[in-house]
Design a protein around this motif. Sequence first.
Motif, short mmCIF file in Angstrom:
data_model
loop_
_atom_site.label_atom_id
_atom_site.label_comp_id
_atom_site.label_asym_id
_atom_site.label_seq_id
_atom_site.Cartn_x
_atom_site.Cartn_y
_atom_site.Cartn_z
N ARG A 16 0.84 -1.19 0.00
CA ARG A 16 0.00 0.00 0.00
C ARG A 16 0.88 1.25 0.00
N ILE A 36 3.20 2.62 2.72
CA ILE A 36 2.56 2.69 4.04
C ILE A 36 2.74 1.32 4.67
N GLY A 94 2.47 -1.60 7.24
CA GLY A 94 1.52 -2.07 8.25
C GLY A 94 1.16 -3.51 7.99
N THR A 148 -4.37 1.02 6.85
CA THR A 148 -3.35 1.14 5.81
C THR A 148 -3.98 1.37 4.44
N SER A 170 -4.01 4.93 2.02
CA SER A 170 -3.34 4.71 0.75
C SER A 170 -4.14 5.25 -0.43
#
Length: 410
Positions: free
Chosen positions: A357, A372, A374, A381, A385
Amino acid sequence: MQFFKVKTVEETFAMIEENISAIKDTEERPLEEALHYITAACVTAKENVPGFDRSTVDGYAVKAKDTYGSSDSMPGFLTVVGEVRMGESAGIHLGQGEAVYVPTGGMIPPGSDSVIMIEHCEDHEGLLNTYKSVAPGENIIRAGEDIREGEVVLPEGTILRPQELGAIASLGISHVTVYHKLKVGYLSSGDEIVPYQTEKLLEGQIRDINYLTIASLAKQWNVEVIYGGIVKDDFQEFQQKAQNLYDQVDCLILSGGSSVGAKDYTTDVIGSLGSPGVFVHGISIKPGKPTILAMANGKPVIGLPGHPASAMIIFMLFGEKILRKLKGEKIDKKPDRIFARITKNIPSAPGRSDYIRVRLFEKEGEWWADPIIGKSGLITTLVKSDGIVEIRSEKEGISQGDYVPVIATR
């Protein structure tokens, strides 16, 4: 439960192509109620569009050769012999040295072969001064230039967007044959899952947010969704609810029971629905490895991972492909991709496709993708995004500054 031999992303797409075929039920719909439906037959023009030669500008219909040599310093001179009104036939036959006023969209009179724009000429009580020469065909759309009689305007399998509806309407067609609207059933499973409306959770409980995200994606693709509710980890209850929902829909989606676990009955439930059964049991992808795809008596069954982000990514990649195939869409539609430069190094295991993402931003005229980071269970997330970067299975990662394909999620 043991995974079968996992499939690559490419193998999974190929197996979807091989196993899924369009539903055959069709209906006649009025154009105003056919948006986003799929044509089940070719749309063929029974007339020309436009039906007559028409002007694309306000101006004067002329013979092009009568304007040759015209300029601001040396204008040409033509005799204005009439005008064409909108919605009326051009009853005047243009002769040598003559001109007829024609509005935008008006019919071109016989004998003329071009239109000089009103800005490039001047009418002095019937004497037209021309300050520019025009070429034959200039500022004219010929009869049938847009759509010609007998032409296939839309092939079978075309999504009816506003522009397609407009094209059909221009032919005087008021109804169109389409595949019926797809019905998808969604059933959540797990002792820990409770309705998303639950205000106060007991210890260990999880709200059923997957239903909302997956159903919303399906609705964006013009698919009707029937919610089967939540079923506990009990085989008989799971099987009965799955069967009841399966009987009502064209495709069944099961969520939350595709990971390895002692209470995982998903594969057995799918097997009870019909043959040939599971054709993908595990995909070499992160996130989303524990994904199940099956066919049960001609209907697809999708087993999604329970983690929200994993489920959504898998459904965007493979669920959309399955539903578009079912709907009869002939276009090989893949998720929309743009290319952006990645802001960080990202390692990836060879042999596995990774989907990261990212947040998109523009810098010095280029798009950049900022990962991102996670875990797959974190729905935030996806909220943060703008897209998902695809790292294909043959790569061992991507380096900062590399151009990468990004699947748009907004």
